[in-house]
Scaffold this motif. Sequence first.
Motif, PDB file in Angstrom:
ATOM      1  N   TYR A  74      66.505  -2.524  85.872  1.00  0.00           N
ATOM      2  CA  TYR A  74      65.946  -1.324  85.242  1.00  0.00           C
ATOM      3  C   TYR A  74      65.870  -1.514  83.737  1.00  0.00           C
ATOM      4  O   TYR A  74      64.858  -1.217  83.095  1.00  0.00           O
ATOM      5  N   HIS A  75      66.917  -2.066  83.175  1.00  0.00           N
ATOM      6  CA  HIS A  75      66.955  -2.286  81.731  1.00  0.00           C
ATOM      7  C   HIS A  75      65.914  -3.322  81.331  1.00  0.00           C
ATOM      8  O   HIS A  75      65.180  -3.164  80.358  1.00  0.00           O
ATOM      9  N   ASN A  78      62.328  -1.984  81.543  1.00  0.00           N
ATOM     10  CA  ASN A  78      61.966  -0.941  80.593  1.00  0.00           C
ATOM     11  C   ASN A  78      62.355  -1.277  79.159  1.00  0.00           C
ATOM     12  O   ASN A  78      62.421  -0.403  78.307  1.00  0.00           O
ATOM     13  N   ARG A  79      62.654  -2.554  78.899  1.00  0.00           N
ATOM     14  CA  ARG A  79      63.261  -2.865  77.600  1.00  0.00           C
ATOM     15  C   ARG A  79      62.353  -2.528  76.420  1.00  0.00           C
ATOM     16  O   ARG A  79      62.833  -2.279  75.322  1.00  0.00           O
TER      17      ARG A  79
END
Lengths: 106, 794
Positions: A74-75, A78-79
Amino acid sequence: MATSNQDQGLSKYVTLVSSDGFEFVVLREAACISGAIKRMLDPKSAFSEARTGRCTFAEINGIVLEKVAEYFCYHYKNRDREDVPDMDIPPELCLELLMAADYLDT
Amino acid sequence: MFRYFALDCSNTSSVFLYSLYIFATSPPIHATQRPPTPPANFSPPLSASPRVAARHNQRQYFIASLCALTEYFDLFFVSTTTTISTTTTPTSTTSYSRITAAPILDSLLTAYLVPKGSRGLGSWTARSQEHFSFLTPKQTKDLNATTTQRKDESAQPTQSAAKSSSRARCTQWSESAKCEPAAEREPAAAASPKGTSALSGFLSTLPSNTTIMRNQNNARRAAAAAASRPAPQTGEATSNTSEAASEPETTSESESAPARMGETKAQTEKRLKQEAKSIAKIKASRSFKRRRRLQHGVEEDEDDDARAVFLETVAPLPDQTANCAVCEKRFAVTPYTRASKEGGLICPKCAKDLDKEEGPAKRQKRNNTGRRRKVQSDLLDGVYPGIKNLVTLCVETLAKNADDAEELGDLPATMINKVAAILSKKRLVTSETLNIFLRAGSDSLTVYDGAKLSSNDYIRVFQYMPVLKHLRFRNGIQFNNVVMDHLLATTVNLETFSIHGSNLVTDDRWDRFLVEKGSHLKALQVYWTDNYFGNEQLALLEKTSPGLKKLKVSHNQKVTDEGLAHISKLPNLEHITLQIYRQTTSPPYVEILNSVGTNLRTFCLSAVHVIDDSVLNAIHDNCRSLNKFRITDNEALTDAGFVSLFTNWDNPPLTYIDLHKCRLMDARDPSINPENVGLCSLGFEALMHHSGKSLKYLDVASCRHISRDSFSRAFEPGKLYLELEKVNVSFCHGVDDSVVGCIFKTCPNLKILVVFGNFDVRDVRVPKGKILIGVPNAHGIQIEGTEDGVGRVV
């Protein structure tokens, strides 16, 4: 998956192993969001983790580690975004996940 | 015994009608017969399509069922609003709202059909021929045959049953249907007077005049609307008109054009004419022909289909009834009635269901609208928009579900502190949620918002945590004398006691606390105590708590210079933070610094309006380990004082400096400052030179005599302030775009830069990950960085 990084630098993926034996193969870049894992895998550190690309967590079980791996993805995904919806965290996992997150410096 | 049967057929399906028929025609249980077989021509349609369901043989069996049922019941009452008696389309629903079977005694059957919106139940005897017109002679014959068949199957197999009651009944019925209204009253009259009385008794329990009046009113209105419109409404299409079109064999029916209630003969004629015209138009249209070709062969009745199309095109108006496009139930149309995607209308119940289905999508929308505000709020809190780290996510989830949590287990103290902070921010700390923080083995407790706790809760804290050492309460309003008495009675020996807003603990309790428990105290922080905690208590500290390392007295209304002098007698003090409301002067502060200044790590004075350079000099002379330094709201300190403080000072660089509002207070000409009062250019440069390397927090807001050049020199390219995280340079006139740019360049780890009231900051490029607050532009007050370094107005 070949996890040795003898041949030209580092492998792209690393393996995270939970206390109950579950293995999660994650992008190295995604896993390095965690400060602890980053230091483990630092090639300069000469930790065994850095050589093998396998991180074994004796205190994190499979369910929690799965969530951690999900957070890494997820990180990573979406970074570059700013308007990101929060990741859902099941309340029942919350405490264990918090301990793991604290340990992993995530 | 009087038996009656009530049946609501408002949503009757074909399958239900068939079961009703089976039930009605079954022999009594004691008569062991073979199970009833449906008549050969009975074909219950599997399709639920009302179009199919409305075919006439079905209606016929329904009537037969009713006849059979009357055998078992004295009276039955059927209410229906569906398509039983019509043969055309679902939209041309019947106007019969009620079919009532009159009292039956033994072998006499009379069925009364009362059209909806007619004269109502009250005048049921004055029925006219048209009420029975749905039964064609042929159907009457069928009906007779059916009932006879049933009789034949049961215990009386003889042909004499032709003369049997049911046949007689039905014949009589169909005959009466054809005769004049006056003659028609006879069957009812022929019925037993007992039955009549039973019916009237039953009718008296029925909906009263209001219903009738409403029905009449609706009918009248509908008729008026129809007269004024070119085409009649769906809901109004009476079964009679439908019959007229779909069953041309009913000659008498076609001739006597069906009149609507309250409609004159001329109106009826006009309406029918217009109807016929539009139907003819539909028939001629190309799309209709194509539709017919697609749907079925040409062999089906063209009239029927054309009428169906006609009725479909006429949408009902408000205050009329329509059939729901989803559940096909009848309902009243209002201006709020929802239209389905296919063009029909949806009843409130189905609309609600649809809303529920679409609910999440709608809610999602609402979330997005609040998003901007959330982002703005986060920015002001210094939270950079984007992905939160996992710890934050977990803590937030935990705080959200605090009600379900029973205990926090063996979480590290820092995490517990985070959870407590978030819970307090959301004002969720109550008697119940306090429990998760009361851990018997733990020696520290911090409650950031105790406003909702009662004194019993505070007492509970000491009962649950007997080894408590570090206690911090904010907004501890109910931490009063009772609680203090309890604390004094326990064995709890606090080392850290921080209490905020407890203005109900009186001076004598403070004295007792200090005398009895003060010897263990290492840190005492007292905020907002209003009328209590003054000079006497500070004087006591010398004797009771010589080991005190940290003293904070804030928002205090009682302490004066005299009390401050006592602080100098606490030899182990390392942290002093004072915010005294009374006017205080320099001497006591100098005294404190002279006696305990050497070990001081924190020296914070807020709202000290008149202290002068002697304090700065005392700091310079005495302090050797100062780390955090604050003097605010002062109009007597001079630039020279600051220069001498920060020049050749044998103190390592500080990490926290707050000198906001150290400036000249002169409203006549604010820009002229001949004596350099307050922190000015030289003082600022000396400050940055001394402490810049390790400084993390710098606040020089309102020090408006720091020049632009001074800022430029302090932050000139080549210098690097690696530690700086937050800088507040609000209302410093020297700060402009270039200064802000320089600050960003020289402070790579800066997170927040506050520039309120700096009107020369207009168009600045903010690096990614940094927050600039307070830009005075028309769009908002913040500019937030993007990756390519181009500033973006949020």
